[in-house]
Design a protein around this motif. Sequence first.
Motif, PDB file in Angstrom:
ATOM      1  N   VAL A  28      -8.187   0.753   7.376  1.00  0.00           N
ATOM      2  CA  VAL A  28      -8.570   0.698   5.967  1.00  0.00           C
ATOM      3  C   VAL A  28      -8.537   2.081   5.334  1.00  0.00           C
ATOM      4  O   VAL A  28      -8.042   2.268   4.227  1.00  0.00           O
ATOM      5  CB  VAL A  28      -9.969   0.050   5.819  1.00  0.00           C
ATOM      6  CG1 VAL A  28     -10.546   0.280   4.431  1.00  0.00           C
ATOM      7  CG2 VAL A  28      -9.884  -1.445   6.115  1.00  0.00           C
ATOM      8  N   GLN A  29      -9.066   3.066   6.034  1.00  0.00           N
ATOM      9  CA  GLN A  29      -9.167   4.409   5.471  1.00  0.00           C
ATOM     10  C   GLN A  29      -7.850   5.175   5.493  1.00  0.00           C
ATOM     11  O   GLN A  29      -7.541   5.922   4.558  1.00  0.00           O
ATOM     12  CB  GLN A  29     -10.242   5.210   6.223  1.00  0.00           C
ATOM     13  CG  GLN A  29     -11.652   4.703   6.001  1.00  0.00           C
ATOM     14  CD  GLN A  29     -12.672   5.481   6.811  1.00  0.00           C
ATOM     15  OE1 GLN A  29     -12.334   6.263   7.688  1.00  0.00           O
ATOM     16  NE2 GLN A  29     -13.941   5.246   6.532  1.00  0.00           N
ATOM     17  N   ARG A  30      -7.056   4.982   6.536  1.00  0.00           N
ATOM     18  CA  ARG A  30      -5.859   5.796   6.710  1.00  0.00           C
ATOM     19  C   ARG A  30      -4.561   5.024   6.649  1.00  0.00           C
ATOM     20  O   ARG A  30      -3.485   5.597   6.507  1.00  0.00           O
ATOM     21  CB  ARG A  30      -5.935   6.536   8.048  1.00  0.00           C
ATOM     22  CG  ARG A  30      -7.183   7.414   8.187  1.00  0.00           C
ATOM     23  CD  ARG A  30      -7.174   8.183   9.477  1.00  0.00           C
ATOM     24  NE  ARG A  30      -5.929   8.942   9.600  1.00  0.00           N
ATOM     25  CZ  ARG A  30      -5.472   9.441  10.753  1.00  0.00           C
ATOM     26  NH1 ARG A  30      -6.152   9.245  11.857  1.00  0.00           N
ATOM     27  NH2 ARG A  30      -4.349  10.121  10.795  1.00  0.00           N
ATOM     28  N   GLY A  31      -4.654   3.705   6.786  1.00  0.00           N
ATOM     29  CA  GLY A  31      -3.457   2.871   6.802  1.00  0.00           C
ATOM     30  C   GLY A  31      -2.994   2.604   8.223  1.00  0.00           C
ATOM     31  O   GLY A  31      -3.272   3.385   9.143  1.00  0.00           O
ATOM     32  N   PHE A  32      -2.268   1.506   8.392  1.00  0.00           N
ATOM     33  CA  PHE A  32      -1.786   1.118   9.717  1.00  0.00           C
ATOM     34  C   PHE A  32      -0.821   2.153  10.294  1.00  0.00           C
ATOM     35  O   PHE A  32      -0.920   2.555  11.448  1.00  0.00           O
ATOM     36  CB  PHE A  32      -1.095  -0.248   9.635  1.00  0.00           C
ATOM     37  CG  PHE A  32      -0.420  -0.664  10.905  1.00  0.00           C
ATOM     38  CD1 PHE A  32      -1.151  -1.255  11.922  1.00  0.00           C
ATOM     39  CD2 PHE A  32       0.940  -0.456  11.089  1.00  0.00           C
ATOM     40  CE1 PHE A  32      -0.531  -1.634  13.103  1.00  0.00           C
ATOM     41  CE2 PHE A  32       1.569  -0.836  12.264  1.00  0.00           C
ATOM     42  CZ  PHE A  32       0.825  -1.428  13.272  1.00  0.00           C
ATOM     43  N   GLY A  33       0.118   2.588   9.465  1.00  0.00           N
ATOM     44  CA  GLY A  33       1.182   3.465   9.948  1.00  0.00           C
ATOM     45  C   GLY A  33       0.721   4.819  10.443  1.00  0.00           C
ATOM     46  O   GLY A  33       1.301   5.370  11.383  1.00  0.00           O
ATOM     47  N   THR A  34      -0.314   5.375   9.826  1.00  0.00           N
ATOM     48  CA  THR A  34      -0.763   6.726  10.193  1.00  0.00           C
ATOM     49  C   THR A  34      -1.886   6.730  11.217  1.00  0.00           C
ATOM     50  O   THR A  34      -2.366   7.796  11.604  1.00  0.00           O
ATOM     51  CB  THR A  34      -1.231   7.498   8.937  1.00  0.00           C
ATOM     52  OG1 THR A  34      -2.263   6.745   8.281  1.00  0.00           O
ATOM     53  CG2 THR A  34      -0.082   7.711   7.968  1.00  0.00           C
ATOM     54  N   THR A  35      -2.317   5.564  11.661  1.00  0.00           N
ATOM     55  CA  THR A  35      -3.351   5.467  12.693  1.00  0.00           C
ATOM     56  C   THR A  35      -2.693   5.265  14.047  1.00  0.00           C
ATOM     57  O   THR A  35      -1.834   4.394  14.198  1.00  0.00           O
ATOM     58  CB  THR A  35      -4.303   4.285  12.409  1.00  0.00           C
ATOM     59  OG1 THR A  35      -4.936   4.469  11.149  1.00  0.00           O
ATOM     60  CG2 THR A  35      -5.363   4.176  13.491  1.00  0.00           C
ATOM     61  N   ASN A  36      -3.068   6.083  15.043  1.00  0.00           N
ATOM     62  CA  ASN A  36      -2.507   5.876  16.378  1.00  0.00           C
ATOM     63  C   ASN A  36      -3.566   5.326  17.342  1.00  0.00           C
ATOM     64  O   ASN A  36      -4.762   5.348  17.058  1.00  0.00           O
ATOM     65  CB  ASN A  36      -1.866   7.162  16.931  1.00  0.00           C
ATOM     66  CG  ASN A  36      -2.867   8.284  17.123  1.00  0.00           C
ATOM     67  OD1 ASN A  36      -3.892   8.112  17.778  1.00  0.00           O
ATOM     68  ND2 ASN A  36      -2.572   9.456  16.557  1.00  0.00           N
ATOM     69  N   SER A 115      -4.333  -7.047   2.296  1.00  0.00           N
ATOM     70  CA  SER A 115      -3.353  -6.414   1.412  1.00  0.00           C
ATOM     71  C   SER A 115      -2.346  -5.598   2.217  1.00  0.00           C
ATOM     72  O   SER A 115      -1.134  -5.638   1.960  1.00  0.00           O
ATOM     73  CB  SER A 115      -4.080  -5.518   0.400  1.00  0.00           C
ATOM     74  OG  SER A 115      -3.166  -4.858  -0.429  1.00  0.00           O
ATOM     75  N   GLN A 116      -2.829  -4.882   3.217  1.00  0.00           N
ATOM     76  CA  GLN A 116      -1.943  -4.081   4.066  1.00  0.00           C
ATOM     77  C   GLN A 116      -0.979  -4.964   4.854  1.00  0.00           C
ATOM     78  O   GLN A 116       0.144  -4.556   5.150  1.00  0.00           O
ATOM     79  CB  GLN A 116      -2.757  -3.231   5.044  1.00  0.00           C
ATOM     80  CG  GLN A 116      -3.462  -2.047   4.414  1.00  0.00           C
ATOM     81  CD  GLN A 116      -4.180  -1.195   5.451  1.00  0.00           C
ATOM     82  OE1 GLN A 116      -4.053  -1.411   6.656  1.00  0.00           O
ATOM     83  NE2 GLN A 116      -4.953  -0.235   4.987  1.00  0.00           N
ATOM     84  N   SER A 117      -1.413  -6.166   5.175  1.00  0.00           N
ATOM     85  CA  SER A 117      -0.560  -7.041   5.990  1.00  0.00           C
ATOM     86  C   SER A 117       0.722  -7.430   5.264  1.00  0.00           C
ATOM     87  O   SER A 117       1.705  -7.819   5.893  1.00  0.00           O
ATOM     88  CB  SER A 117      -1.325  -8.309   6.409  1.00  0.00           C
ATOM     89  OG  SER A 117      -1.495  -9.188   5.319  1.00  0.00           O
ATOM     90  N   PHE A 118       0.730  -7.303   3.928  1.00  0.00           N
ATOM     91  CA  PHE A 118       1.929  -7.616   3.158  1.00  0.00           C
ATOM     92  C   PHE A 118       2.925  -6.452   3.134  1.00  0.00           C
ATOM     93  O   PHE A 118       4.114  -6.661   2.924  1.00  0.00           O
ATOM     94  CB  PHE A 118       1.562  -7.969   1.713  1.00  0.00           C
ATOM     95  CG  PHE A 118       0.905  -9.307   1.583  1.00  0.00           C
ATOM     96  CD1 PHE A 118       1.639 -10.467   1.670  1.00  0.00           C
ATOM     97  CD2 PHE A 118      -0.457  -9.396   1.381  1.00  0.00           C
ATOM     98  CE1 PHE A 118       1.032 -11.714   1.554  1.00  0.00           C
ATOM     99  CE2 PHE A 118      -1.077 -10.629   1.254  1.00  0.00           C
ATOM    100  CZ  PHE A 118      -0.326 -11.786   1.342  1.00  0.00           C
TER     101      PHE A 118
END
Length: 202
Positions: A28-36, A115-118
């Motif tokens: 939620v805070q950083r987004g899926f792509g930038t979280t490892n 929302s991110q899932s889209f």
Amino acid sequence: MPRTKEQFETMRNETREKIQTAAMELFVQRGFGTTNVQEIADKAGISIGLLYRHYKTKDELFHELVKFARTGLVRIIELFESDESPAKLMNQFVHEVYQDMVSGEQLANLMILMSQSFSSRAGADDNQNEAAIINQKLLTATSELIKRGQKCEEFVSGNSYEMAMYFFASIQGLAEMKVRLNNNFVMPSTSILTMFLYGKGD
């Protein structure tokens, strides 16, 4: 004394909950792509090896969280399709939204995750299509609820689908603001959230 099967299951569930909570916050805070994965493990307070014992990939973890969020949307659809008074159902739902937004982060986080899932790479598959279908069903169920309320003169006149779209866009926007503003966020009252249903129609 060796642990029982029940104790192992409890520990397993507690670990999964830690992973899910940590991942939800980071996504939620950083987004899926930038979280490892290492960051998720660190935030959960576990080793990365233990995380991989529960989830083989970051995508798998993301999909489980989105699936949980979709379950919540299905519950709302079922509520709106029940035979209760439309005004009573809407007021019940808005009260739940208000309480959740004031007392915690879960609802806001789940809405942002949906929302991110889209838009994320992790959502680019059948899960993304299912999320879109459920969102459409939610808008349709809300539109039909509003239409029923208009017929029995509980709600003002107007395009029920446009009103449903406005309603959920407002809640989505509030969820985004809650996460971004933190302590500066002020949740509007339930009467403000439902004003469009009871004010002057077109």
